[in-house]
Motif scaffolding. Structure first.
Motif, mmCIF file in Angstrom:
data_model
loop_
_atom_site.group_PDB
_atom_site.id
_atom_site.type_symbol
_atom_site.label_atom_id
_atom_site.label_comp_id
_atom_site.label_asym_id
_atom_site.label_seq_id
_atom_site.Cartn_x
_atom_site.Cartn_y
_atom_site.Cartn_z
ATOM 1 N N SER A 99 -14.311 -12.088 51.835
ATOM 2 C CA SER A 99 -13.711 -11.390 50.695
ATOM 3 C C SER A 99 -13.687 -9.894 50.986
ATOM 4 N N ARG A 100 -12.648 -9.230 50.500
ATOM 5 C CA ARG A 100 -12.467 -7.792 50.725
ATOM 6 C C ARG A 100 -13.235 -7.007 49.665
ATOM 7 N N ARG A 101 -13.981 -5.993 50.106
ATOM 8 C CA ARG A 101 -14.765 -5.172 49.195
ATOM 9 C C ARG A 101 -14.729 -3.701 49.620
ATOM 10 N N PHE A 102 -14.785 -2.817 48.630
ATOM 11 C CA PHE A 102 -14.830 -1.370 48.884
ATOM 12 C C PHE A 102 -16.280 -0.933 49.111
ATOM 13 N N TYR A 103 -16.876 -1.446 50.165
ATOM 14 C CA TYR A 103 -18.288 -1.194 50.426
ATOM 15 C C TYR A 103 -18.514 -0.189 51.551
ATOM 16 N N GLN A 104 -17.447 0.259 52.217
ATOM 17 C CA GLN A 104 -17.606 1.173 53.343
ATOM 18 C C GLN A 104 -17.276 2.609 52.921
ATOM 19 N N VAL A 123 -10.275 2.776 37.743
ATOM 20 C CA VAL A 123 -9.825 4.051 38.323
ATOM 21 C C VAL A 123 -8.733 4.669 37.461
ATOM 22 N N LYS A 124 -7.789 3.869 37.013
ATOM 23 C CA LYS A 124 -6.718 4.380 36.147
ATOM 24 C C LYS A 124 -7.288 4.929 34.839
ATOM 25 N N THR A 125 -8.269 4.245 34.272
ATOM 26 C CA THR A 125 -8.893 4.713 33.030
ATOM 27 C C THR A 125 -9.554 6.069 33.245
ATOM 28 N N ILE A 126 -10.263 6.210 34.356
ATOM 29 C CA ILE A 126 -10.915 7.485 34.670
ATOM 30 C C ILE A 126 -9.879 8.601 34.801
ATOM 31 N N LEU A 127 -8.799 8.320 35.521
ATOM 32 C CA LEU A 127 -7.772 9.338 35.738
ATOM 33 C C LEU A 127 -7.038 9.686 34.444
ATOM 34 N N GLU A 128 -6.833 8.681 33.597
ATOM 35 C CA GLU A 128 -6.195 8.941 32.299
ATOM 36 C C GLU A 128 -7.077 9.848 31.444
ATOM 37 N N GLU A 129 -8.377 9.574 31.444
ATOM 38 C CA GLU A 129 -9.306 10.398 30.663
ATOM 39 C C GLU A 129 -9.346 11.836 31.186
ATOM 40 N N GLN A 130 -9.183 11.980 32.488
ATOM 41 C CA GLN A 130 -9.172 13.312 33.098
ATOM 42 C C GLN A 130 -7.801 13.973 33.021
ATOM 43 N N GLN A 131 -6.810 13.192 32.568
ATOM 44 C CA GLN A 131 -5.410 13.649 32.547
ATOM 45 C C GLN A 131 -5.004 14.143 33.942
ATOM 46 N N SER A 132 -5.408 13.382 34.932
ATOM 47 C CA SER A 132 -5.153 13.759 36.320
ATOM 48 C C SER A 132 -3.799 13.241 36.789
ATOM 49 N N HIS A 185 -11.653 -8.167 42.611
ATOM 50 C CA HIS A 185 -12.362 -6.918 42.933
ATOM 51 C C HIS A 185 -11.391 -5.747 42.974
ATOM 52 N N LEU A 186 -10.281 -5.919 43.670
ATOM 53 C CA LEU A 186 -9.282 -4.852 43.804
ATOM 54 C C LEU A 186 -8.679 -4.480 42.460
ATOM 55 N N PHE A 187 -8.269 -5.468 41.686
ATOM 56 C CA PHE A 187 -7.575 -5.177 40.436
ATOM 57 C C PHE A 187 -8.519 -4.664 39.348
ATOM 58 N N GLU A 188 -9.777 -5.086 39.378
ATOM 59 C CA GLU A 188 -10.745 -4.520 38.446
ATOM 60 C C GLU A 188 -10.967 -3.035 38.752
ATOM 61 N N LEU A 189 -11.064 -2.715 40.040
ATOM 62 C CA LEU A 189 -11.198 -1.313 40.432
ATOM 63 C C LEU A 189 -9.963 -0.511 40.034
ATOM 64 N N GLU A 190 -8.797 -1.093 40.229
ATOM 65 C CA GLU A 190 -7.562 -0.410 39.838
ATOM 66 C C GLU A 190 -7.604 -0.026 38.357
ATOM 67 N N ASP A 191 -7.976 -0.962 37.498
ATOM 68 C CA ASP A 191 -8.010 -0.702 36.060
ATOM 69 C C ASP A 191 -8.995 0.414 35.708
ATOM 70 N N PRO A 222 -22.429 -1.098 41.672
ATOM 71 C CA PRO A 222 -21.673 -1.577 40.505
ATOM 72 C C PRO A 222 -20.214 -1.129 40.583
ATOM 73 N N VAL A 223 -19.317 -1.962 40.113
ATOM 74 C CA VAL A 223 -17.885 -1.665 40.196
ATOM 75 C C VAL A 223 -17.523 -0.321 39.556
ATOM 76 N N PRO A 224 -18.079 0.041 38.379
ATOM 77 C CA PRO A 224 -17.762 1.364 37.816
ATOM 78 C C PRO A 224 -18.159 2.518 38.737
ATOM 79 N N LYS A 225 -19.265 2.364 39.464
ATOM 80 C CA LYS A 225 -19.685 3.403 40.403
ATOM 81 C C LYS A 225 -18.689 3.509 41.565
ATOM 82 N N ILE A 226 -18.267 2.371 42.089
ATOM 83 C CA ILE A 226 -17.286 2.367 43.176
ATOM 84 C C ILE A 226 -15.983 3.005 42.698
ATOM 85 N N ALA A 227 -15.557 2.656 41.478
ATOM 86 C CA ALA A 227 -14.322 3.217 40.922
ATOM 87 C C ALA A 227 -14.424 4.730 40.773
#
Length: 249
Positions: free
Chosen positions: A33-38, A175-184, A167-173, A127-132
């Protein structure tokens, strides 16, 4: 085909293999399985603020979709990739079977580069929120970390619209929430990546024959999921570093 060296890309190699190739096939490998662990301290981050890129973890029930490439020159491709992934990136190699998206194609062996937990940049299963958060707030010499995940999301959503990568799509969601909150404005990279993938040369998104095969793939997967949902059904079968950035990773 068995005598040829094929290389499987499941991260940045998908959009930037870095070597000339005769052929490219979309498909999957099983048991990983693919993971953002590196971590990434140059391409998508800095030594004091590591970005996140993907590796593979062993997962008996898992599978990972990507692209297999047949290099024009095996020696040149292997030398380039060994430097990019082994010497500079902390990765190792393995051989496993690749299953093309086209069911008419037979499985064949591919070379895969995988980050080892023993390398100095391996960050592991936070945790996924930390990775995001790491992805949303990191950038390196090759661009923002969000660009990396957005290109991977675009590949999956355009080429494999019926395949779920939780894993990928949960991170996408997130990350988008974080960027929306930052208005980035960085959030626009997701839209840009989708548009770029649709419009890329020889994109399967504009190929009616392949589009039909994708629809058939989706139907097969939906049928299998429905069958697996029944009581007493069978359990699953589906379910580097460089001193400067010459290519986009």
């Amino acid at each position: 085909m068995a005598s040829d060296l094929w290389v499987f890309g499941y991260g940045s190699l998908i959009w930037n293999p870095g070597f000339e190739h005769k052929k490219a096939l979309i498909g999957k490998i099983k048991g990983y399985s693919r993971r953002f662990y590196q971590g990434s301290d140059v391409h998508r981050g800095r030594p004091d603020k590591l970005g996140r890129v993907v590796t593979l973890i062993e997962d008996e029930e898992g599978s990972t979709w990507g692209t297999a490439f047949l290099p024009n020159d095996e020696q040149i491709a292997r030398s380039y990739l060994d430097n990019r992934e082994l010497h500079l990136g902390g990765y190792d190699t393995l051989l496993t079977y690749f299953y093309p998206r086209d069911p008419k194609e037979e499985p064949f062996l591919v070379l895969v580069y995988v980050a080892l937990p023993s390398n100095s940049l391996y960050l592991g299963p936070d945790p996924v929120p930390k990775i995001a958060h790491d992805i949303a707030t990191s950038e390196g010499e090759c661009g923002h970390n969000v660009e990396y995940i957005s290109k991977l999301v675009a590949f999956m959503k355009i080429e494999l619209p019926f395949v779920s990568d939780e894993h990928l799509f949960e991170l996408e969601d997130i990350v988008k929430t974080i960027l929306e909150e930052q208005q980035s404005p960085v959030i626009n990279l997701f839209k840009d990546a989708i548009e770029a993938w649709i419009n890329k040369p020889a994109s399967t998104a504009t190929n009616e024959e392949v589009a039909f095969e994708i629809l058939q793939l989706g139907k097969q997967q939906s049928d299998q999921e429905e069958e697996e949902a029944k009581p007493f059904s069978f359990m699953d079968s589906l379910p580097k570093r460089k001193l400067r950035c010459v290519h986009k990773f």
